[in-house]
Design a protein around this motif. Sequence first.
Motif, PDB file in Angstrom:
ATOM      1  N   ASP A  33       1.017  -1.170  -0.116  1.00  0.00           N
ATOM      2  CA  ASP A  33       0.174  -0.025  -0.017  1.00  0.00           C
ATOM      3  C   ASP A  33       0.914   1.277   0.104  1.00  0.00           C
ATOM      4  N   ASP A  35      -0.235   5.088   0.929  1.00  0.00           N
ATOM      5  CA  ASP A  35      -0.559   6.077   1.860  1.00  0.00           C
ATOM      6  C   ASP A  35      -0.756   5.570   3.367  1.00  0.00           C
ATOM      7  N   ASN A  36      -0.010   5.949   4.168  1.00  0.00           N
ATOM      8  CA  ASN A  36      -0.105   5.630   5.531  1.00  0.00           C
ATOM      9  C   ASN A  36       0.824   4.371   5.752  1.00  0.00           C
ATOM     10  N   THR A  37       1.419   3.888   5.086  1.00  0.00           N
ATOM     11  CA  THR A  37       2.216   2.456   5.118  1.00  0.00           C
ATOM     12  C   THR A  37       3.746   2.902   4.519  1.00  0.00           C
ATOM     13  N   ASP A 118      -1.702  -0.712   5.864  1.00  0.00           N
ATOM     14  CA  ASP A 118      -1.936  -0.457   7.256  1.00  0.00           C
ATOM     15  C   ASP A 118      -3.457  -0.295   7.579  1.00  0.00           C
ATOM     16  N   GLN A 119      -4.194  -0.905   6.458  1.00  0.00           N
ATOM     17  CA  GLN A 119      -5.803  -0.909   6.972  1.00  0.00           C
ATOM     18  C   GLN A 119      -6.319  -2.553   7.029  1.00  0.00           C
ATOM     19  N   ASP A 123      -6.418  -3.408   2.946  1.00  0.00           N
ATOM     20  CA  ASP A 123      -5.179  -4.083   2.604  1.00  0.00           C
ATOM     21  C   ASP A 123      -5.365  -5.449   3.148  1.00  0.00           C
TER      22      ASP A 123
HETATM   23 MG   LIG Z   1      -3.071   3.070   3.557  1.00  0.00          MG
END
Ligand SMILES: [Mg+2]
Length: 194
Positions: A33, A35-37, A118-119, A123
């Motif tokens: 992933d 974003d935010n990963t 991260d989700q 994910d």
């Molecule tokens: Mg993410």
Amino acid sequence: MFKRLYPKHFVASIYDIDLEMLKRNGVKAILTDLDNTLVAWDIADAPDELVSWLDMVNNQYGFDVIIVSNNNGDRVKKFADPLGLHYIAPARKPLPIGFKRALTEFGYHAKEVVFLGDQLFTDVLGANSVGIEVIHVQPVVKTDGVVTKFNRLMERLVFRRMKRKGIYKLTQRVKEEPETEKRQVESLRQDKQQ
Ligand SMILES: [Mg+2]
């Protein structure tokens, strides 16, 4: 029903991933992933730390890296191109389509890759449903879009369940500040009391 939401491993950040272990387990490519990963969702370019990590992943370990992101193609292309990374975007996770495209386009079997995300509800659910092992990465930043905020609320319930069942074991190599540790112990206590 819950099992598809459970990652195989948990790390505090991508930098805590045991690349040696992945190599030993026959992993050939890392699907991830964005974003935010890899970076915060509002960061356009890769920071130096990420650039060196990717260099090590590619050149020292020989892993191919493919971004599988739900964000729009434009955002992902701008991020991935300067790094020379492959990408699938928008991937429409948790649907299997993006994961399957990544596997067929680059010629990997599900067992030869891992997914970093991260989700849980995009994910982890998506990768598990196509038989790809997932390493859960703690989100880089806490701020998120509205949809993600709702997902985070649901995630907290699943995390509680994983903690209860002893599934949640966080790998974190970076030594914590004593104060942060204290806060974590306190929040764990509060969790137990609820
Ligand atoms: Mg993410």
